[in-house]
Structures are given as structure tokens and as C-alpha cells.
Scaffold this motif. Structure first.
Motif, PDB file in Angstrom:
ATOM      1  N   TYR A   1      -7.860   5.346  -6.944  1.00  0.00           N
ATOM      2  CA  TYR A   1      -6.804   4.396  -7.061  1.00  0.00           C
ATOM      3  C   TYR A   1      -6.835   3.391  -5.778  1.00  0.00           C
ATOM      4  O   TYR A   1      -6.082   2.294  -5.941  1.00  0.00           O
ATOM      5  CB  TYR A   1      -5.576   5.388  -6.638  1.00  0.00           C
ATOM      6  CG  TYR A   1      -5.071   6.240  -7.879  1.00  0.00           C
ATOM      7  CD1 TYR A   1      -4.680   5.656  -9.069  1.00  0.00           C
ATOM      8  CD2 TYR A   1      -5.549   7.572  -8.073  1.00  0.00           C
ATOM      9  CE1 TYR A   1      -4.482   6.123 -10.170  1.00  0.00           C
ATOM     10  CE2 TYR A   1      -5.220   8.192  -9.117  1.00  0.00           C
ATOM     11  CZ  TYR A   1      -4.770   7.438 -10.394  1.00  0.00           C
ATOM     12  OH  TYR A   1      -4.540   8.348 -11.283  1.00  0.00           O
ATOM     13  N   THR A   2      -7.677   3.592  -4.869  1.00  0.00           N
ATOM     14  CA  THR A   2      -8.092   2.455  -4.074  1.00  0.00           C
ATOM     15  C   THR A   2      -8.607   1.286  -5.015  1.00  0.00           C
ATOM     16  O   THR A   2      -8.263   0.113  -4.816  1.00  0.00           O
ATOM     17  CB  THR A   2      -9.209   2.747  -3.280  1.00  0.00           C
ATOM     18  OG1 THR A   2      -8.594   3.805  -1.967  1.00  0.00           O
ATOM     19  CG2 THR A   2      -9.568   1.665  -2.523  1.00  0.00           C
TER      20      THR A   2
ATOM     21  N   ALA B   1      -8.466   9.340  -4.090  1.00  0.00           N
ATOM     22  CA  ALA B   1      -8.584   8.340  -2.962  1.00  0.00           C
ATOM     23  C   ALA B   1      -9.208   7.256  -3.365  1.00  0.00           C
ATOM     24  O   ALA B   1      -8.948   6.069  -3.351  1.00  0.00           O
ATOM     25  CB  ALA B   1      -8.835   8.720  -1.507  1.00  0.00           C
TER      26      ALA B   1
ATOM     27  N   PRO C   1      -4.836   4.153  -0.960  1.00  0.00           N
ATOM     28  CA  PRO C   1      -4.408   2.838  -0.882  1.00  0.00           C
ATOM     29  C   PRO C   1      -3.222   2.373   0.152  1.00  0.00           C
ATOM     30  O   PRO C   1      -3.116   1.387   0.664  1.00  0.00           O
ATOM     31  CB  PRO C   1      -3.517   3.070  -2.043  1.00  0.00           C
ATOM     32  CG  PRO C   1      -4.065   3.774  -3.144  1.00  0.00           C
ATOM     33  CD  PRO C   1      -4.519   4.834  -2.142  1.00  0.00           C
ATOM     34  N   ALA C   2      -2.619   3.435   0.798  1.00  0.00           N
ATOM     35  CA  ALA C   2      -1.590   3.442   1.596  1.00  0.00           C
ATOM     36  C   ALA C   2      -2.478   2.992   3.170  1.00  0.00           C
ATOM     37  O   ALA C   2      -2.011   2.135   3.937  1.00  0.00           O
ATOM     38  CB  ALA C   2      -0.731   4.386   2.091  1.00  0.00           C
TER      39      ALA C   2
ATOM     40  N   ASN D   1      -4.066  14.399  -6.166  1.00  0.00           N
ATOM     41  CA  ASN D   1      -3.748  13.240  -6.379  1.00  0.00           C
ATOM     42  C   ASN D   1      -3.068  12.388  -5.291  1.00  0.00           C
ATOM     43  O   ASN D   1      -2.647  11.209  -5.375  1.00  0.00           O
ATOM     44  CB  ASN D   1      -2.785  13.059  -7.765  1.00  0.00           C
ATOM     45  CG  ASN D   1      -3.554  12.569  -8.971  1.00  0.00           C
ATOM     46  OD1 ASN D   1      -4.386  11.517  -8.803  1.00  0.00           O
ATOM     47  ND2 ASN D   1      -3.404  12.987 -10.005  1.00  0.00           N
TER      48      ASN D   1
ATOM     49  N   GLY E   1       1.331   3.744  -3.200  1.00  0.00           N
ATOM     50  CA  GLY E   1       0.844   5.243  -2.888  1.00  0.00           C
ATOM     51  C   GLY E   1       2.322   6.234  -3.162  1.00  0.00           C
ATOM     52  O   GLY E   1       1.857   7.557  -3.424  1.00  0.00           O
TER      53      GLY E   1
ATOM     54  N   PHE F   1       2.491   8.942  -5.780  1.00  0.00           N
ATOM     55  CA  PHE F   1       1.887  10.021  -5.939  1.00  0.00           C
ATOM     56  C   PHE F   1       2.584  11.163  -5.102  1.00  0.00           C
ATOM     57  O   PHE F   1       2.562  12.678  -5.497  1.00  0.00           O
ATOM     58  CB  PHE F   1       0.364  10.006  -5.170  1.00  0.00           C
ATOM     59  CG  PHE F   1      -0.354   9.273  -6.246  1.00  0.00           C
ATOM     60  CD1 PHE F   1      -1.108   9.844  -7.330  1.00  0.00           C
ATOM     61  CD2 PHE F   1      -0.698   7.997  -5.880  1.00  0.00           C
ATOM     62  CE1 PHE F   1      -1.676   8.993  -8.171  1.00  0.00           C
ATOM     63  CE2 PHE F   1      -1.582   7.166  -6.780  1.00  0.00           C
ATOM     64  CZ  PHE F   1      -2.314   7.651  -8.085  1.00  0.00           C
TER      65      PHE F   1
ATOM     66  N   GLY G   1       0.668  -1.183   0.119  1.00  0.00           N
ATOM     67  CA  GLY G   1       0.093   0.043  -0.013  1.00  0.00           C
ATOM     68  C   GLY G   1       1.024   1.351  -0.130  1.00  0.00           C
ATOM     69  O   GLY G   1       0.637   2.042  -0.638  1.00  0.00           O
TER      70      GLY G   1
ATOM     71  N   GLY H   1      -4.454   9.644  -3.850  1.00  0.00           N
ATOM     72  CA  GLY H   1      -4.047   8.282  -4.426  1.00  0.00           C
ATOM     73  C   GLY H   1      -3.105   7.755  -3.467  1.00  0.00           C
ATOM     74  O   GLY H   1      -2.804   6.403  -3.797  1.00  0.00           O
ATOM     75  N   PHE H   2      -2.156   8.546  -2.879  1.00  0.00           N
ATOM     76  CA  PHE H   2      -1.366   7.987  -1.881  1.00  0.00           C
ATOM     77  C   PHE H   2      -1.969   7.572  -0.601  1.00  0.00           C
ATOM     78  O   PHE H   2      -1.881   6.208  -0.175  1.00  0.00           O
ATOM     79  CB  PHE H   2      -0.519   9.174  -1.489  1.00  0.00           C
ATOM     80  CG  PHE H   2       0.556   8.817  -0.352  1.00  0.00           C
ATOM     81  CD1 PHE H   2       1.717   7.742  -0.558  1.00  0.00           C
ATOM     82  CD2 PHE H   2       0.521   9.361   0.823  1.00  0.00           C
ATOM     83  CE1 PHE H   2       2.489   7.328   0.524  1.00  0.00           C
ATOM     84  CE2 PHE H   2       1.190   8.864   1.921  1.00  0.00           C
ATOM     85  CZ  PHE H   2       2.153   7.954   1.588  1.00  0.00           C
ATOM     86  N   VAL H   3      -2.814   8.316  -0.241  1.00  0.00           N
ATOM     87  CA  VAL H   3      -3.588   8.040   1.281  1.00  0.00           C
ATOM     88  C   VAL H   3      -4.507   7.129   1.339  1.00  0.00           C
ATOM     89  O   VAL H   3      -4.493   6.133   1.875  1.00  0.00           O
ATOM     90  CB  VAL H   3      -4.232   9.460   1.575  1.00  0.00           C
ATOM     91  CG1 VAL H   3      -5.164   9.050   2.918  1.00  0.00           C
ATOM     92  CG2 VAL H   3      -3.386  10.667   2.100  1.00  0.00           C
TER      93      VAL H   3
END
Length: 438
Positions: free
Chosen positions: A262-263, A259, A387-388, A380, A60, A63, A56, A383-385
Motif C-alpha cells: 500500500y506504500t 506495508a 503510507p501514514a 493489513n 491509511g 485499514f 497519508g 497498509g495503515f502504518v
């Protein structure tokens, strides 16, 4: 008047056919190279020792690189032109994507995902900026919707292809996930060279438009630019755009949709696969929500352009996606998870085009380049937060539920922020509504 309408529809048709399919193809390949890691993970995670939290985090980190280099990249594009810069972006990201086949553990996975974000920074906002240089305001949401339809289309067509590649036996000493990265990176490099030949920087150079069509388009775009610049709330400077509260508000709204998107991209294959499907079956099932989303997002954008309304065209899909993520957190059958992911897909996809029609209503020139890149890069980070957080909470609890609730909350924030922005901008109709009065 009739001939003017005839001219407008002729130009509109030519723009749609000449520009949109090509930029869709570019985004299709871009999105595939971002999210094929979700399929690679089926065997890669075990091969190189990645825990759910490490996967995860690495997924992320793309991004973070994207965030740091997005604004500089788009300002360079504004200066040197889309043709040269988009070609550079595609060739470098293709090379980095292929190099991902040779990661050997968590650290190299983190580094390559970060570098992929650096390489690709500027592509998406560059194309959004590019479309604003060609399409009049009335057609902008539909143009953006068709362009962005390439993301769900990439999932719909790319998922079965990725699933099929993951069924290949080892070749040339490479595992299935390594073959996936290399095979799917080749089109990006090839298309980078095609961009150099095919992409045209501005309508003035469009030899495929007749002289009267070219003159009409240039005049219409200039008229709209003059209208915006005469408006008190208009921003043209790069630094001013980065500090504009409307830009920051749109970035926060976009954060929730990213978020969610990308999840889906990184975790949906693993969420579906937990019900006992093989990689090919997972790919085919994962395609269904995306196909439905493509149809809805284009019809929704068309409705937004026709009515000139943007606010509720963003709020309603965000609320839908939020509720569907909550439902996905409760899902205990394959059918439930697919239904929930379908509604999430539809909501996130439908919100994006009306949202991206907003910035060019109050930004232009270097201000548009910086503002659009800023919205995209800050947004974006979702997109990190997304999935992580899911990877971290899955590692702690053994379940996707809590992570999906967190992502749902980001979409609730997007809906509320859109309403607040609309209320704040009610005295500035350029934000909440498209001007159709010229």
C-alpha cells in the motif's frame, strides 16, 4: 491410477477457468477503488487542503475500518455463504467509493476512507476462504497467486486509465479527481449484482462439473480435511484460531508485505510524478513494475506448489523487497526509482501466494474463517502504518527516504518471522510443507 490423474487434471482445469477469472475481476475492481486515491491526490490534495501527513493518515484509515470489521464479516460469510455476502460487500463499497467524490476537507476524507474499509472488510479473506473450499492443497498457491495477480494487474491497467481520467476537463461541475472516484466506483456496484447470479457457494452445487468430477473433488477435499483434523496442531474453533500463535505470526509476516503493497499503491504515483511527468505518463510508467510482478508471482507460486516448500518462497521475496525499498530511498533519477519499485513489486507479489497457502493447512471451518480474517485484518494494518509513516516523515523532512527505510524494516521483520515460524513448526510439517502423500 491413470484415470484418477486424468480426472484430477480435468477438475483442476475447470476450477481454474470457471472460478479464477471471475474472482480476479472482483479483486481488480476492489484494488482499483482502494488505491485510485493515489491518482486523485494529484489535484484533490490541493483542492481540499490536504497536507502530506493528512493524506497519508487518511489513506491509511481505510485499514482501521477494515481491521475492526474483518473477522465479524468473514464469520458472517462462513454462515450465510460467499454469494450473498460478497455481493453485499461489493455494492456497499461501490457506493462509499463514489461518495468519496464529495469530500470537502481532511475530516470528510478521513470519514470516507474509514467507511470504505468497513464496507470492504471481509472481501479478500472471504475469497481466500472460498478458494480453500474448492481447490485441493496441491493447487492452492497457484489459485491464490492468480487471484492476487489482480492487484498488480489493477495497478498495471488501472494506472493508465486513472491517469487518463485525471486529464479530463471538468464536467457537470465536477473536477477531474471527482470524476475518477465516480467512474471507477460504477463497476463495483454492477459486479455486486453479477455475483448474486454467478457465484456458487460449494462444489456440491457445481452443475458445470460432471458427476464423477464433482464426486472426486468432494472426496479429495474431505480426505484433506480429515487429514488436517487428525493432526495434533489443527484448529477448527473461531476463538481458538484467533489465539493461535501461528495465526498471530502469519499476521505479523503479512503486516510487512501490506506495508509495502500500500506504500506502492498510495505513494508510487506521487514518487514517480515528482520527476516532472504528467498524470498519464505517470500512469503508464507505474504500470511497468506491476506487469513484471504478475509474471513472477505466478511462476513463483507454481514452483512453491510443485516443490511443496513455503518458507523460503516467502523469505526470499521479502528480503528482495526490503533491499529494493532501501534503494528507492536513495533514488535520485526516474530510472532508479522505477527499477527499485519494480523489484519491490516483484518481491511483495511473489511472497503473498505461498504465505496464503499456509493458513488452510492447519485451520478449517469457523477456525479458518476467523483465522484467515484475523491474519488479513491485523496484517493489513501495515497498509495503515506504511503510507501514514511515509506521509508524516515526508511532511517533516521533505523527503521520502526515511519513510521508505521504515517500510523496508517491516519487510525484514516479515522475513525473520517466517524463519522463526518454520523453525518452531518443524515438528509439525503441515506448516512448513504441503503434504503430497495421498
Amino acid at each position: 491410477m491413470h484415470s484418477d490423474q486424468d480426472l484430477e487434471s480435468r477438475v483442476s482445469r475447470k476450477l481454474m477457468w470457471r472460478i479464477i477469472p471471475f474472482v480476479m475481476l472482483l479483486y481488480f475492481v476492489s484494488f482499483l477503488d482502494r488505491v485510485n486515491v493515489g491518482f486523485a491526490a494529484m489535484t484533490m490534495n490541493k483542492d481540499i487542503g490536504l497536507s502530506p501527513a493528512a493524506f497519508g493518515l487518511g489513506g491509511g484509515l481505510f485499514f482501521v475500518g477494515y481491521f475492526l470489521f474483518e473477522v465479524p464479516s468473514n464469520l458472517i460469510l462462513h454462515r450465510v455463504g460467499a454469494r450473498i455476502w460478497i455481493a453485499r460487500v461489493m455494492i456497499t463499497w461501490g457506493i462509499v467509493s463514489a461518495a468519496s467524490a464529495f469530500v470537502s476537507g481532511p475530516t470528510s476524507f478521513y470519514v470516507l476512507r474509514f467507511l470504505l474499509g468497513v464496507a470492504e472488510a471481509g472481501f479478500f479473506p472471504g475469497i481466500i476462504l472460498y478458494l480453500s473450499l474448492w481447490f485441493p492443497t496441491k493447487q492452492r498457491a497457484v489459485a491464490a497467486a492468480w487471484f492476487m495477480a489482480a492487484a498488480p494487474l489493477s495497478t498495471a491497467l488501472g494506472s493508465p486509465v486513472s491517469g487518463a481520467i485525471m486529464q479530463l476537463p471538468p464536467m457537470f461541475g465536477l473536477a477531474d479527481w471527482q470524476l475518477l472516484y465516480i467512474i471507477e466506483a460504477v463497476p463495483a456496484v454492477v459486479l455486486g449484482f453479477v455475483v448474486l447470479k454467478r457465484l456458487i457457494d460449494s462444489p456440491r452445487q457445481a452443475t458445470w462439473l460432471h458427476a464423477d468430477e464433482r464426486d472426486w473433488l468432494i472426496a479429495r477435499l474431505k480426505e484433506e480435511a480429515d487429514l488436517r483434523e487428525s493432526h495434533a496442531g489443527h484448529t477448527t474453533g473461531a476463538l481458538k484460531a484467533l489465539l493461535d500463535p501461528r495465526v498471530l505470526a502469519l499476521a505479523l509476516i503479512y503486516f510487512g508485505t501490506s506495508a509495502g503493497l500500500y506504500t506502492l499503491g498510495l505513494w508510487a504515483p506521487l514518487m514517480i510524478g515528482q520527476f516532472g511527468f504528467n498524470s498519464l505518463q505517470t500512469g503508464l510508467i507505474n504500470a511497468i513494475p506491476s506487469l513484471i510482478a504478475i509474471v513472477v508471482m505466478v511462476l513463483w507460486a507454481r514452483h512453491s506448489d510443485r516443490t511443496g516448500e513455503r518458507t523460503w518462497h516467502v523469505v526470499i521475496p521479502c528480503v528482495l523487497a526490503c533491499l529494493a525499498f532501501v534503494l528507492a530511498g536513495q533514488a535520485n533519477t526516474a530510472l532508479m526509482i522505477v527499477l527499485a519499485l519494480t523489484v519491490v513489486n516483484v518481491g511483495i507479489s511473489a511472497a503473498k501466494a505461498p504465505l496464503w497457502a499456509m493458513p488452510s493447512l492447519f485451520l478449517s471451518g469457523a477456525g479458518a474463517a476467523a483465522g484467515i480474517a484475523s491474519i488479513n485484518s491485523i496484517g493489513n494494518l501495515g497498509g495503515f502504518v506504511g503510507p501514514a509513516v511515509i506521509g508524516w516523515l515526508k511532511g517533516m523532512t521533505g523527503s521520502y527516504t526515511l519513510g521508505l527505510y521504515v517500510v523496508a524494516a517491516t519487510l525484514a521483520v516479515s522475513a525473520v518471522m517466517t524463519l522463526l515460524l518454520s523453525r518452531k513448526a518443524s515438528q509439525q510439517p503441515l506448516i512448513s510443507q504441503v503434504r503430497h502423500d495421498h
